[in-house]
Write an enzyme that holds these catalytic residues in place. Structure first.
Site: not given
Ligand code: FES
Lengths: 398, 139
Positions: B44, B46, B69, B113
């Protein structure tokens, strides 16, 4: 959650591009059709006739907003279904003539996924590129047209970045061709934001959705110009519309009709009010350092849309923080999707993935006020600063 | 079948996770850390950075920064809680599963994550080992 000076919870809804609250007048018009006027519109006894008349009234109301004939309006479950019916319906009915379809890279998934399905079924689809503001390349469209082309599908307004596409010019190009090429316009994001005239656009098919214009969810419409060859994509007991079998959502359709009337009555006032708020919001957001506006400015942009990327900030976190302050917005961040990819629209206009990461979409509706914009502009800079402080990526690096 | 995550929209986070996201205790820069490590999520996009202060092979302080996120901020925050006060040996045994459990579970789509903060921790610890074996400055 924030509270105003009177202690009431603040709720600033700036996600009208996703859905809108139902107007009071719309709800009032709908209610009798749940309990008293609940008849099935196919039966010629009085309850049925009453329901059928209500559907016809809505056809007239919706037709009036796009310069169509009432009988050219079919009610559906929403723009997603309308897009599927239009694209596959025309593709199947015209496959003997050719199997080539043209659309753009920035369409809604309800258009793109249907086109991908048709590719798997042996159709050829070209996806037109757009420029850095999201405008479709019409010269490329002309180059891509062949004898095999049967359908072109373009949204009149982009739902993510608000670009108003040159659909009239596209209609003109298609009209100039020797063979008939059908033109479908997904007007879900443009309805109530820009004037729609199917004749001027040269549109043969046009999709609408009620819940984006203060109507109920679960109801939409498809305009199909007379004599357009189109096959149904679902089958069953035909009630009022051959293309869309099954019992009509009569209360929803009544609500859509009323929402369309209100939209037409308030059009000029709503649009100028949204445009004023949009420009105020956009100007305020641009004062935040390292912030970029996505899409065009001025008259070529939907009066309801502000899309911007705050560099060094992640959009999902931003959305949730704004929610804590009572502000509802949408994000284009990869983190907010199942595929973990940045929005296809932002990618198509050339926004780098790391910048797309911090994209927030604010969309206005009839009921937003200036005070709400002032409040939003007092909150957003603080949240951006807060998130930048905890980010390992500095905005100036992006 | 229920869909816990739509193509573009929000998913359901646990109350515990949201609480961590709203009030992370361990987020921010650290002055004079013993080691700093950074990892990016190729999926993603990040970025995650972790700072460790280690004395006598014990993690006396840890902090992190996130360009990610809500799940990433929350997992970073519990990861720090789970290793603070532990020895380097103990911290190396930390499992991704423990991070997710400390948050009352993670939506499947958000597991990566947690992996991001986990990988950054591993990298920081490996970095520490390397400087130690290479006769680093700290005694
Ligand atoms: S950090 Fe991107 S999805 Fe969690």
């Amino acid at each position: 959650m924030s509270y105003n000076s009177l202690g009431a919870r603040v709720r600033v809804y700036l996600d009208n591009g996703t859905t809108t609250p139902v107007a009071r007048e719309v709800l009032d018009a709908m209610l009798p059709y749940f309990t008293e006027k609940f008849g099935h519109p196919v039966f010629p006894y009085s309850l049925g006739l009453e329901a059928a008349e209500a559907v016809e009234r809505s056809q007239r109301a919706v037709a009036g907003t796009i310069n169509a004939k009432p009988e050219e309006i079919i009610f559906t479950s929403g723009a997603t279904q309308s897009n599927d019916m239009a694209i596959r319906g025309v593709a199947y009915a015209n496959r003997h003539r050719g199997r080539h379809i043209i659309t753009t890279k920035v369409e809604n998934p309800s258009v793109l996924r249907v086109c991908e399905r048709l590719e798997r079924e042996g159709f050829k689809v070209d996806y037109l590129p757009v420029d850095s503001e999201g405008f479709v390349d019409t010269a490329e469209l002309e180059r891509k047209l062949t004898e095999e082309t049967i359908l072109v599908s373009v949204a009149n307004v982009n739902d993510e970045i608000g670009t108003i596409e040159p659909v009239e010019e596209i209609g003109e190009i298609l009209r100039g061709r020797r063979e008939k090429i059908y033109f479908h316009v997904n007007a879900a994001a443009g309805y109530g934001k820009v004037r729609i005239d199917v004749k001027k656009m040269g549109a043969d098919l046009l999709s609408l959705s009620a819940h984006k214009v203060h109507g109920p969810k679960g109801v939409g419409a498809l305009f199909v110009a007379e004599e357009t060859p189109i096959e149904p994509v679902s089958y069953g007991y035909i009630s009022l519309f051959k293309l869309r079998p099954g019992t009509e959502n009569v209360p929803g359709i009544v609500g859509f009709g009323r929402a369309a009337e209100l939209m037409a009555e308030n059009f000029d006032r709503d649009v100028s009010c949204m445009r004023r708020l949009r420009d105020k919001l956009m100007a305020g957001l641009e004062e935040i350092p390292y912030t970029v506006i996505n899409g065009p400015r001025g008259d070529k942009r939907s009066p309801a849309n502000v899309s911007c990327s705050f560099k060094g900030v992640e959009g999902e976190s931003m959305m949730l923080h704004l929610d804590l302050h009572g502000i509802s917005v949408a994000t284009g961040s990869a983190c907010s999707t199942t595929k973990l990819e940045p929005s296809h629209v932002l990618t198509a206009i050339g926004v780098k993935a790391a910048v797309a990461h911090g994209t927030i979409r604010f969309t206005l509706g009839r009921y937003n006020t200036e005070e709400e914009i002032d409040y939003t502009l007092s909150v957003v800079p603080r949240v951006v600063e807060q998130l930048r402080r905890i980010s390992p990526v500095k905005p100036e690096q992006l | 079948m229920t869909v816990d995550y739509t193509e573009r929209g929000m998913l359901k986070y646990s109350e515990k996770l949201l609480e961590r996201f709203r009030n992370p205790k361990n987020i921010g820069e650290m002055e004079n850390p013993t080691v700093v490590a950074e990892e990016g999520d190729p999926q993603c996009g990040d970025m995650f950075r972790m700072f460790l202060k280690i004395e006598n092979d014990r993690i006396v302080d840890a902090r992190f920064l996130s360009f990610g996120c809500a799940a990433n901020i929350a997992t970073g925050d519990v990861t720090v809680d789970l290793i603070k006060g532990k020895t380097v040996d103990e911290a190396e045994k930390l499992q991704i599963k423990e991070i997710a459990e400390a948050l009352g579970g993670l939506p499947a789509i958000k597991m990566h994550c947690a992996v991001l903060s986990y990988k950054t921790l591993k990298k920081a610890l490996a970095e520490y080992r390397k400087t130690r074996s290479g006769a680093g400055p700290q005694g």
